[in-house]
Enzyme design. Structure first.
Site: not given
Length: 288
Positions: A125, A40, A127, A97, A12, A227-229
């Site tokens: 997490h 991540h 973030e 980000c 992204c 990676s959470s997403n």
């Protein structure tokens, strides 16, 4: 083999910006650290380490650094990390980000106005830990329906019912789950100001993954194990396609993916490099 490839798969904007910033610093020949893995994805982090980049794991390690450049990871950090970098006299390159930075500013502003903060996301997490570190009032993290009801039924949280609350979200959280949790709190009479901070790219990626998974017999989700997403993408795809695989590289595909039923769908998390996606896509097209 028919393959349906997600258009949104791969880096992204925020991830690409962060990774590019590290490689730009490498070219300057400085001693470089990243506070936490820059993204991540283990393959990217491994490549950077081979080029001399060191990962600072926590505040205690940061205190021991006396010179060099510290790059803030894409997930962002709490305010005290910035303050410590300044006290240490280190150069700071902020690769947070921009969508995460927006949450930091929102939480800082809302808590300064006296509002309590609820963060919808994974409490472990980085973030979310970073977001929490910008609140000057109490900040609660909620991830599931079970946790939201535990929060509601906890007498220690009754003060939240009489005060204004600002609700934000981890940028990569499942959008539908976010709406469901907010609705539960709203119906219980909480005075909430909801700021939807889920990244548009995340929403688009999740919507596309759900659509593709509903149309295929086999689904492959590519991304880092932390990676959470990517994990959210896997969960969404698994609900639509039972035969869904979560892999990190082509090597994992060899181990876990033997007999694929056509058509096959492929998507990838926001921290997955294009070369890994292309390797998997080409392998599936040629070998099945």
């Amino acid at each position: 083999m028919e393959v349906k490839m997600a258009k949104s798969a791969g880096f992204c904007f925020g991830v690409k910006r962060a990774v590019d910033s590290v490689y730009e610093q490498i070219e300057q020949g400085k001693k470089i650290y990243t506070f936490g893995p820059i993204i991540h994805n283990e393959e990217v982090v491994k490549d950077l380490e081979q080029k001399g980049i060191q990962v600072i794991k926590d505040i205690e390690e940061l205190k021991k650094i006396e010179e060099g450049t510290v790059i803030i990871r894409s997930h962002g950090v709490s305010r005290d990390v910035y303050e410590l970098i300044e006290r240490q006299g280190l150069e700071c390159v902020d690769a947070t980000c921009p969508f995460v930075k927006r949450i930091h500013r929102t939480v800082e502003k809302e808590s300064a106005a006296g509002r309590k903060i609820i963060i919808i996301g994974n409490p472990g997490h980085p973030e979310v830990e970073g977001i929490r570190g910008w609140a000057s009032t109490e900040a609660i993290v909620i991830e599931s329906e079970e946790e939201v009801f535990q929060f509601i039924n906890n007498e220690n949280n009754d003060v939240f019912k009489t005060e204004e609350i600002c609700i934000v979200s981890q940028t990569t959280f499942n959008y539908n789950k976010f709406k469901d949790l907010v609705e539960i709190l709203s119906k219980r009479g909480y005075n909430v100001n909801v700021v939807n901070t889920i990244c548009n790219a995340t929403e688009e990626r999740q919507t596309e993954a759900k659509e593709i998974a509903s149309q295929v017999e086999t689904m492959i989700v590519i991304g880092g194990t932390h990676s959470s997403n990517t994990r959210k993408l896997y969960e969404i795809c698994k609900e639509e396609c039972e035969n869904t695989y979560f892999i990190q590289t082509l090597d994992d595909l060899h181990l876990e993916f033997s007999k694929a039923a056509s058509p096959v769908g492929i998507t990838a998390g926001a921290s997955t490099p294009n070369n890994i996606i292309e390797e998997v896509q080409n392998y599936v097209r040629i070998n099945f």
